[in-house]
Enzyme design. Structure first.
Site, PDB file in Angstrom:
ATOM      1  N   SER A   7       0.844  -1.207   0.000  1.00 54.11           N
ATOM      2  CA  SER A   7       0.000   0.000   0.000  1.00 54.11           C
ATOM      3  C   SER A   7       0.872   1.247   0.000  1.00 54.11           C
ATOM      4  O   SER A   7       1.665   1.475   0.918  1.00 54.11           O
ATOM      5  CB  SER A   7      -0.903   0.008   1.235  1.00 54.11           C
ATOM      6  N   HIS A  24      -8.453   1.342  -3.874  1.00 56.08           N
ATOM      7  CA  HIS A  24      -9.397   1.124  -2.774  1.00 56.08           C
ATOM      8  C   HIS A  24     -10.044   2.469  -2.425  1.00 56.08           C
ATOM      9  O   HIS A  24      -9.391   3.338  -1.862  1.00 56.08           O
ATOM     10  CB  HIS A  24      -8.604   0.543  -1.587  1.00 56.08           C
ATOM     11  N   ASP A  69      -6.929  -6.375   4.259  1.00 54.19           N
ATOM     12  CA  ASP A  69      -6.338  -5.035   4.275  1.00 54.19           C
ATOM     13  C   ASP A  69      -6.297  -4.465   5.694  1.00 54.19           C
ATOM     14  O   ASP A  69      -7.339  -4.189   6.288  1.00 54.19           O
ATOM     15  CB  ASP A  69      -7.169  -4.122   3.354  1.00 54.19           C
ATOM     16  N   GLY A  70      -5.063  -4.274   6.182  1.00 55.34           N
ATOM     17  CA  GLY A  70      -4.868  -3.603   7.465  1.00 55.34           C
ATOM     18  C   GLY A  70      -4.149  -4.450   8.490  1.00 55.34           C
ATOM     19  O   GLY A  70      -4.599  -5.540   8.835  1.00 55.34           O
ATOM     20  N   GLY A  71      -2.996  -3.969   8.926  1.00 55.15           N
ATOM     21  CA  GLY A  71      -2.274  -4.633  10.011  1.00 55.15           C
ATOM     22  C   GLY A  71      -1.635  -5.964   9.649  1.00 55.15           C
ATOM     23  O   GLY A  71      -1.338  -6.766  10.544  1.00 55.15           O
ATOM     24  N   MET A  97     -12.155   4.686  -0.279  1.00 56.85           N
ATOM     25  CA  MET A  97     -12.798   4.888   1.026  1.00 56.85           C
ATOM     26  C   MET A  97     -13.484   6.246   0.958  1.00 56.85           C
ATOM     27  O   MET A  97     -13.082   7.223   1.606  1.00 56.85           O
ATOM     28  CB  MET A  97     -11.745   4.839   2.130  1.00 56.85           C
ATOM     29  N   GLY A 137       1.128  -2.130   4.066  1.00 58.18           N
ATOM     30  CA  GLY A 137       1.675  -0.783   3.973  1.00 58.18           C
ATOM     31  C   GLY A 137       2.872  -0.626   4.878  1.00 58.18           C
ATOM     32  O   GLY A 137       4.038  -0.679   4.442  1.00 58.18           O
ATOM     33  N   MET A 163      -9.006   8.393   0.188  1.00 59.70           N
ATOM     34  CA  MET A 163      -9.844   8.759   1.346  1.00 59.70           C
ATOM     35  C   MET A 163     -10.390  10.169   1.173  1.00 59.70           C
ATOM     36  O   MET A 163      -9.673  11.054   0.718  1.00 59.70           O
ATOM     37  CB  MET A 163      -9.010   8.711   2.618  1.00 59.70           C
ATOM     38  N   HIS A 185      -1.360  -1.257  -4.185  1.00 57.86           N
ATOM     39  CA  HIS A 185      -2.624  -0.866  -3.539  1.00 57.86           C
ATOM     40  C   HIS A 185      -2.623   0.651  -3.306  1.00 57.86           C
ATOM     41  O   HIS A 185      -1.694   1.200  -2.713  1.00 57.86           O
ATOM     42  CB  HIS A 185      -2.736  -1.631  -2.209  1.00 57.86           C
ATOM     43  N   GLY A 222      -8.835   4.161   7.307  1.00 57.97           N
ATOM     44  CA  GLY A 222      -8.527   5.582   7.491  1.00 57.97           C
ATOM     45  C   GLY A 222      -7.049   5.847   7.714  1.00 57.97           C
ATOM     46  O   GLY A 222      -6.568   6.933   7.397  1.00 57.97           O
ATOM     47  N   PHE A 223      -6.342   4.862   8.223  1.00 57.59           N
ATOM     48  CA  PHE A 223      -4.937   5.093   8.566  1.00 57.59           C
ATOM     49  C   PHE A 223      -4.111   3.830   8.336  1.00 57.59           C
ATOM     50  O   PHE A 223      -4.620   2.714   8.511  1.00 57.59           O
ATOM     51  CB  PHE A 223      -4.808   5.499  10.047  1.00 57.59           C
ATOM     52  N   MET A 249     -11.694  -5.693   5.563  1.00 57.07           N
ATOM     53  CA  MET A 249     -10.918  -4.738   6.364  1.00 57.07           C
ATOM     54  C   MET A 249     -10.597  -5.368   7.716  1.00 57.07           C
ATOM     55  O   MET A 249     -11.499  -5.752   8.459  1.00 57.07           O
ATOM     56  CB  MET A 249     -11.697  -3.439   6.572  1.00 57.07           C
ATOM     57  N   ASP A 309      -4.832   3.803  -1.748  1.00 60.44           N
ATOM     58  CA  ASP A 309      -5.907   4.118  -0.805  1.00 60.44           C
ATOM     59  C   ASP A 309      -6.407   5.543  -0.978  1.00 60.44           C
ATOM     60  O   ASP A 309      -5.704   6.501  -0.657  1.00 60.44           O
ATOM     61  CB  ASP A 309      -5.398   3.946   0.630  1.00 60.44           C
ATOM     62  N   GLY A 344      -0.666   1.526   9.422  1.00 61.78           N
ATOM     63  CA  GLY A 344       0.069   1.220  10.650  1.00 61.78           C
ATOM     64  C   GLY A 344      -0.770   0.864  11.859  1.00 61.78           C
ATOM     65  O   GLY A 344      -0.292   0.964  12.989  1.00 61.78           O
TER      66      GLY A 344
HETATM   67  C1  DX5 Z   1      -6.377   1.549   5.717  1.00 67.04           C
HETATM   68  C2  DX5 Z   1      -5.987   1.282   4.295  1.00 67.04           C
HETATM   69  C3  DX5 Z   1      -4.925   0.271   4.165  1.00 67.04           C
HETATM   70  C4  DX5 Z   1      -3.599   0.710   4.751  1.00 67.04           C
HETATM   71  C5  DX5 Z   1      -2.942  -0.537   5.241  1.00 67.04           C
HETATM   72  O1  DX5 Z   1      -7.437   2.411   5.746  1.00 67.04           O
HETATM   73  O2  DX5 Z   1      -7.104   0.807   3.553  1.00 67.04           O
HETATM   74  O3  DX5 Z   1      -4.729  -0.142   2.820  1.00 67.04           O
HETATM   75  O4  DX5 Z   1      -2.752   1.367   3.848  1.00 67.04           O
HETATM   76  O5  DX5 Z   1      -1.822  -0.157   5.943  1.00 67.04           O
HETATM   77  P1  DX5 Z   1      -1.100  -1.119   6.978  1.00 67.04           P
HETATM   78  O6  DX5 Z   1      -0.644  -2.321   6.211  1.00 67.04           O
HETATM   79  O7  DX5 Z   1       0.013  -0.269   7.458  1.00 67.04           O
HETATM   80  O8  DX5 Z   1      -2.096  -1.457   8.044  1.00 67.04           O
HETATM   81 ZN    ZN Z   2      -6.662  -0.148   1.528  1.00 62.25          ZN
END
Ligand code: DX5
Ligand code: ZN
Length: 215
Positions: free
Chosen positions: A7, A65, A174-176, A67, A196, A36, A32, A141-142, A136, A34, A144
């Site tokens: 990402s 993606h 997606d995420g963490g 959002m 990411g 927003m 990827h 939204g963020f 998700m 993102d 990390g």
């Molecule tokens: C979160 C995004 C993710 C984000 C993942 O809202 O949709 O794609 O970039 O980032 P990490 O892998 O750092 O959780």
């Molecule tokens: Zn994403």
């Protein structure tokens, strides 16, 4: 072996060309992106002009993606910007089936993302139409954030639903995602891993992608 989708949200925005170069030279198949809007999620990232520019440097599958609220307003614009996969949120669409048909009619793969609090039932009627479901594993939204462990069970249940329907729908998570939890996520049924922070904040992003790929 899962598809790896780094990402760009966690890249250094002053060096996006370098980030694209790194991904082009890595084993990642997808990039990827993102988007927003500060309404659907409590953050604003980047949009159409940045994706158009990145498209020129990026040789991998452009996985966008959204959002954002009312994503249907921008389907054509993201196609023109170079999206190969366009994912909208189930929570942001009043006419999800129509949106999916529109995305596909423009020659893109259609993805549907689902937030941690939304039950899988919301996707039941749409699974056979979507090319990809993005589960998700954090609240969007963020970058990390920490992986929500209950997602593993949700992925397993989604995999069963897809098999029951006889569909070919891919599961993206997606995420963490980290080196530590990636094995469990793939075992649960993930086909695509978004990463990411794990990729861009590692000492050797190419080696980290290789490691994720080997899972
Ligand atoms: C979160 C995004 C993710 C984000 C993942 O809202 O949709 O794609 O970039 O980032 P990490 O892998 O750092 O959780
Ligand atoms: Zn994403």
């Amino acid at each position: 072996m899962a598809i790896i989708a780094p990402s760009l949200l966690s890249a250094n925005f002053l060096q996006l060309n370098d980030a694209c170069d790194m991904i082009n030279h890595s084993e990642a198949e997808w990039l990827h992106l993102d988007v927003m809007d500060g309404r659907f999620v409590p953050n604003i990232s980047f949009g159409i002009p940045v994706i158009s520019a990145v498209r020129k440097a990026n040789k991998k599958v452009c996985d966008v993606h959204l959002m954002i609220e009312e994503p249907e307003k921008f389907t054509q614009a993201f196609k023109d910007a170079g999206a190969d996969v366009l994912t909208v949120h189930v929570e942001a669409c009043n006419h999800l089936h129509r949106n999916i048909q529109h995305i596909k009619s423009l020659g893109m793969k259609a993805g549907v993302a689902i937030n941690p609090h939304t039950p899988l039932e919301a996707l039941k009627e749409i699974i056979g139409f979507a090319d990809l479901i993005c589960v998700m594993s954090v609240n969007p939204g963020f970058g990390g954030q920490q992986f929500i462990n209950a997602t593993l069970n949700k992925i397993e249940r989604l995999k069963n639903l897809i098999i029951q329907k006889g569909a070919q729908t891919l599961i993206e998570v997606d995420g963490g995602v980290t080196i530590k939890n990636a094995t469990d996520i793939v075992k649960a049924g993930a086909d695509v891993l978004v990463a990411g922070n794990t990729v861009f904040n590692s000492n050797d992003p190419i080696a980290t992608i290789k490691l994720l790929k080997s899972i």
